[in-house]
Write a protein that holds these residues in place. Structure first.
Motif: not given
Length: 63
Positions: A24-44
């Protein structure tokens, strides 16, 4: 924890609710995907930069 262990811990009803909520959740925006990608690739945080050749890092000087 394996998938089977999570399934046994949560049970069929909880997993069905989770799947329903995800569907039921909407697809994330490109901006959210990019922010999450940064967090997941550089968690520290920032990626450490290499010291220029010939410089000794402070930690190495103290040793």
């Amino acid at each position: 924890m394996t998938r089977e262990e999570r399934h046994a811990l949560l049970g069929d009803d909880v997993l069905a609710e989770i799947r329903q909520s995800v569907a039921a959740a909407p697809e994330p925006s490109d901006e959210v995907v990019e922010k999450l990608r940064r967090i997941m690739t550089r968690p520290a945080g920032l990626v450490p930069q290499a010291a220029p050749v010939g410089e000794t890092p402070p930690a190495a000087q103290a040793a």
